[in-house]
Design a protein around this motif. Structure first.
Motif, mmCIF file in Angstrom:
data_model
loop_
_atom_site.group_PDB
_atom_site.id
_atom_site.type_symbol
_atom_site.label_atom_id
_atom_site.label_comp_id
_atom_site.label_asym_id
_atom_site.label_seq_id
_atom_site.Cartn_x
_atom_site.Cartn_y
_atom_site.Cartn_z
ATOM 1 N N ALA A 1 39.464 39.904 21.868
ATOM 2 C CA ALA A 1 39.192 39.242 23.142
ATOM 3 C C ALA A 1 40.472 38.708 23.761
ATOM 4 O O ALA A 1 40.651 38.719 24.984
ATOM 5 C CB ALA A 1 38.182 38.114 22.943
ATOM 6 N N ASP A 2 41.386 38.219 22.940
ATOM 7 C CA ASP A 2 42.666 37.722 23.427
ATOM 8 C C ASP A 2 43.460 38.846 24.093
ATOM 9 O O ASP A 2 44.083 38.660 25.145
ATOM 10 C CB ASP A 2 43.451 37.128 22.252
ATOM 11 N N LEU A 3 43.440 40.037 23.477
ATOM 12 C CA LEU A 3 44.129 41.182 24.056
ATOM 13 C C LEU A 3 43.450 41.631 25.357
ATOM 14 O O LEU A 3 44.122 41.954 26.342
ATOM 15 C CB LEU A 3 44.143 42.345 23.062
ATOM 16 N N GLN A 4 42.115 41.660 25.342
ATOM 17 C CA GLN A 4 41.380 42.058 26.537
ATOM 18 C C GLN A 4 41.678 41.133 27.706
ATOM 19 O O GLN A 4 41.906 41.573 28.833
ATOM 20 C CB GLN A 4 39.877 42.075 26.243
ATOM 21 N N ALA A 5 41.662 39.820 27.450
ATOM 22 C CA ALA A 5 41.910 38.847 28.508
ATOM 23 C C ALA A 5 43.334 38.951 29.030
ATOM 24 O O ALA A 5 43.583 38.826 30.237
ATOM 25 C CB ALA A 5 41.632 37.437 27.994
ATOM 26 N N ALA A 6 44.305 39.179 28.133
ATOM 27 C CA ALA A 6 45.706 39.288 28.555
ATOM 28 C C ALA A 6 45.896 40.473 29.496
ATOM 29 O O ALA A 6 46.520 40.363 30.557
ATOM 30 C CB ALA A 6 46.610 39.417 27.335
ATOM 31 N N GLY A 7 45.359 41.639 29.120
ATOM 32 C CA GLY A 7 45.478 42.817 29.976
ATOM 33 C C GLY A 7 44.760 42.634 31.301
ATOM 34 O O GLY A 7 45.238 43.069 32.354
ATOM 35 N N SER A 8 43.599 41.983 31.258
ATOM 36 C CA SER A 8 42.826 41.766 32.482
ATOM 37 C C SER A 8 43.572 40.849 33.445
ATOM 38 O O SER A 8 43.683 41.111 34.644
ATOM 39 C CB SER A 8 41.461 41.167 32.133
ATOM 40 N N ARG A 9 44.115 39.748 32.916
ATOM 41 C CA ARG A 9 44.779 38.782 33.779
ATOM 42 C C ARG A 9 46.116 39.326 34.296
ATOM 43 O O ARG A 9 46.536 38.995 35.404
ATOM 44 C CB ARG A 9 44.937 37.463 33.030
ATOM 45 N N GLN A 10 46.766 40.169 33.508
ATOM 46 C CA GLN A 10 47.985 40.821 34.004
ATOM 47 C C GLN A 10 47.651 41.733 35.176
ATOM 48 O O GLN A 10 48.408 41.825 36.143
ATOM 49 C CB GLN A 10 48.650 41.624 32.889
ATOM 50 N N GLN A 11 46.496 42.423 35.112
ATOM 51 C CA GLN A 11 46.099 43.285 36.218
ATOM 52 C C GLN A 11 45.858 42.465 37.478
ATOM 53 O O GLN A 11 46.175 42.910 38.588
ATOM 54 C CB GLN A 11 44.847 44.072 35.851
ATOM 55 N N VAL A 12 45.317 41.265 37.332
ATOM 56 C CA VAL A 12 45.137 40.377 38.482
ATOM 57 C C VAL A 12 46.500 39.978 39.055
ATOM 58 O O VAL A 12 46.699 39.946 40.274
ATOM 59 C CB VAL A 12 44.337 39.129 38.083
ATOM 60 N N LEU A 13 47.461 39.668 38.199
ATOM 61 C CA LEU A 13 48.806 39.311 38.657
ATOM 62 C C LEU A 13 49.476 40.471 39.396
ATOM 63 O O LEU A 13 50.196 40.273 40.373
ATOM 64 C CB LEU A 13 49.672 38.893 37.465
ATOM 65 N N ASP A 14 49.237 41.694 38.926
ATOM 66 C CA ASP A 14 49.812 42.869 39.586
ATOM 67 C C ASP A 14 49.277 43.058 41.001
ATOM 68 O O ASP A 14 49.958 43.622 41.863
ATOM 69 C CB ASP A 14 49.518 44.134 38.774
ATOM 70 N N ASP A 15 48.073 42.589 41.247
ATOM 71 C CA ASP A 15 47.411 42.792 42.532
ATOM 72 C C ASP A 15 47.805 41.663 43.499
ATOM 73 O O ASP A 15 46.983 40.830 43.877
ATOM 74 C CB ASP A 15 45.893 42.851 42.329
ATOM 75 N N GLN A 16 49.050 41.649 43.914
ATOM 76 C CA GLN A 16 49.577 40.555 44.718
ATOM 77 C C GLN A 16 48.897 40.446 46.080
ATOM 78 O O GLN A 16 48.676 39.343 46.585
ATOM 79 C CB GLN A 16 51.085 40.732 44.914
ATOM 80 N N LYS A 17 48.533 41.566 46.678
ATOM 81 C CA LYS A 17 47.968 41.507 48.025
ATOM 82 C C LYS A 17 46.597 40.845 48.055
ATOM 83 O O LYS A 17 46.128 40.434 49.115
ATOM 84 C CB LYS A 17 47.885 42.914 48.617
ATOM 85 N N ASN A 18 45.942 40.741 46.892
ATOM 86 C CA ASN A 18 44.631 40.095 46.829
ATOM 87 C C ASN A 18 44.673 38.757 46.098
ATOM 88 O O ASN A 18 43.656 38.294 45.594
ATOM 89 C CB ASN A 18 43.619 41.021 46.165
ATOM 90 N N GLY A 19 45.828 38.136 46.057
ATOM 91 C CA GLY A 19 45.886 36.776 45.522
ATOM 92 C C GLY A 19 46.829 36.593 44.359
ATOM 93 O O GLY A 19 47.500 35.572 44.245
ATOM 94 N N GLY A 20 46.851 37.561 43.439
ATOM 95 C CA GLY A 20 47.758 37.481 42.301
ATOM 96 C C GLY A 20 47.653 36.179 41.535
ATOM 97 O O GLY A 20 46.577 35.768 41.099
ATOM 98 N N ARG A 21 48.778 35.486 41.409
ATOM 99 C CA ARG A 21 48.859 34.274 40.593
ATOM 100 C C ARG A 21 47.935 33.166 41.105
ATOM 101 O O ARG A 21 47.369 32.408 40.308
ATOM 102 C CB ARG A 21 50.304 33.777 40.573
#
Length: 492
Positions: free
Chosen positions: A412-432
């Motif tokens: 779950a820790d690995l899943q959450a890390a990859g998921s949240r990194q994908q959110v950070l990559d998506d800068q045009k939709n909010g990112g950090r």
């Protein structure tokens, strides 16, 4: 010689009846069935969506909401108007493709059903011809057994003899005396034709569409270009709602939904009437998966574990790279290790739901959003997430407090890390900013839950006063989310 032997082997089969076909009457005259197959899925989409929207606006069933109206406006990165616009665009494309698909399909006919049932009865009769051979393999004499049974059980005797029913004779022109079909053969043939074959067709269609959507959906998350170019648009809805189910990039909508359903329809060999129910049922399931409610009495959520709660995990910043299966079953997630492993995430409460949860707790009840076991996180194979935490470079640069909530250790820790990194990559939709906002809400939600728990046993207020007090305590930016996010409750 072989052909002659085969002729004599099947020459005693009953003749097939004559038939005359006519066009099948339309399901809803005067609308042609092919046109109805285009209209009904769209009508079902907006009909069910507006039902859930009405429930939202009237604030019914708050105890089953996954998110609050405040979260919809604060966490989502797209307006409702933009959602409606893109859904309509996808449905225009869907209608055009469906019209072209309908042009390749013959019109549905009636009048041949008796003939088709008789064909199945013949297949059943032919299958019986192997019975004497099977009995001889174990040293049994089919002829002797049949003679003993013929007086008391003539039908069973005929089956033992390989489908030779001497007591069921019918005259058929120049063909001479041939055996007619028995009642059990006709009953089984009718069952095969009217029920078993259609059920298998629907099963094949479901398997095809689930497979198509899983692998394309997963590819769009695993490939950064595909995600940022196409699929990130759908994930502007961090808080899904019913009529946002088909909010997609037009190309993704065509590839994932429209084309996938069309291929499933063709592979399963459905007719137009079956297509109406398959397309409409798929549409209703997709809307229900995005409805935002974990309704215990909703049949679409009870039939499979792929429901609104399961898919809601996929829309969260910590689960966006998990739970790819849709719309029907979750077997691909289970088989390939992409199901969320962090345990139950019962946590999306609105203001009124805090009060409802207090009452439910007193009654020793709990609304379960997902059914994953938190123990799986430590024991499951980390595939395909084994490198996600190492590759989450941007996530590691965030202050520790902005990386909350912490998932259980392990997969779950690995899943959450990859998921949240994908959110950070998506800068045009909010990112950090998306992660920072969610972190603040989760902390406040847990703080409120702790305060409510300490006050519970000491409270002597009436139920009305208690509800008012709880409502007063959940104002501000919390937006009603309390509970065991990512299994945090089990850690306290």
């Amino acid at each position: 010689m072989a052909n002659l032997t085969q002729f004599y082997a099947y020459s005693d089969l009953p003749p097939l009846p004559d038939y005359q076909t006519t066009l099948k009457p339309h399901l809803l005259p005067p609308i042609p069935d092919k046109l109805l197959s285009l209209i009904l899925p769209i009508a079902a989409y907006w009909g069910l969506s507006m039902l859930f929207h009405w429930i939202d606006t009237k604030d019914y069933f708050p105890q089953y909401r996954l998110h609050t109206p405040a979260e919809v406006s604060s966490r989502n990165r797209v307006s409702r108007w933009e959602v409606v616009r893109d859904v309509v665009i996808q449905q225009v494309v869907q209608t055009a493709v469906g019209w072209l698909l309908g042009m390749t399909e013959p019109d549905d006919l009636v009048g041949k059903e008796g003939y088709d049932v008789a064909v199945w009865a013949r297949r059943i009769r032919i299958t019986q011809k192997i019975v004497p051979r099977l009995l001889s393999l174990v040293g049994l004499d089919a002829v002797g057994i049949a003679k003993n049974l013929n007086g008391s059980h003539p039908v069973l005797a005929g089956a033992v003899m390989g489908g030779r029913y001497t007591t069921f004779q019918t005259k058929s022109g120049t063909a001479g005396q041939v055996s007619g079909f028995t009642a059990w053969e006709m009953t089984l043939a009718s069952t095969m034709y009217w029920y078993v074959v259609p059920a298998l067709q629907y099963g094949v269609a479901i398997l095809v569409v689930d497979t198509w959507q899983y692998f394309l959906h997963r590819a769009m998350h695993m490939n950064r270009w595909m995600y940022n170019t196409f699929h990130s648009r759908h994930h502007r809805l961090y808080v899904p709602y019913a009529y946002g189910a088909l909010y997609n990039h037009p190309f993704e909508g065509f590839l994932l939904d429209t084309l996938g359903a069309g291929i499933a329809y063709k592979v399963a060999g459905m007719n137009t009437r079956q297509g109406i129910w398959f397309f409409t049922g798929s549409t209703l399931k997709t809307v229900d998966d995005h409805c935002g409610y974990a309704l215990p009495w909703d049949p679409l959520q009870r039939l499979t574990s792929n429901n609104a709660g399961y898919h809601d995990v996929h829309h969260q910043t910590w689960g966006v790279k998990t739970n790819f299966s849709q719309p029907f079953f979750t077997f691909w997630d289970r088989l390939l290790g992409t199901a969320w492993t962090g345990g139950d995430v019962s946590a999306r409460y609105e203001k009124a739901k805090v009060a409802a949860q207090r009452k439910a707790d007193q009654e020793n009840k709990k609304t379960t959003i997902t059914h994953s076991n938190i123990a799986n996180s430590a024991t499951d194979d980390p595939q395909p997430y084994q490198d996600d935490k190492k590759n989450a470079l941007d996530l590691s640069l965030l202050p520790f407090q902005d990386q909350q909530p912490l998932p259980p250790p392990g997969k779950a820790d690995l899943q959450a890390a990859g998921s949240r990194q994908q959110v950070l990559d998506d800068q045009k939709n909010g990112g950090r900013s998306v992660l920072i906002q969610e972190t603040a809400e989760e902390k406040e939600a847990r703080s409120l839950l702790n305060r409510s728990g300490r006050r519970r046993t000491a409270s002597s207020l009436s139920q009305t006063d208690s509800l008012k007090g709880l409502k007063d305590r959940v104002t501000g930016s919390m937006h009603g989310r309390v509970g065991a996010i990512l299994g945090m409750e089990s850690k306290r």
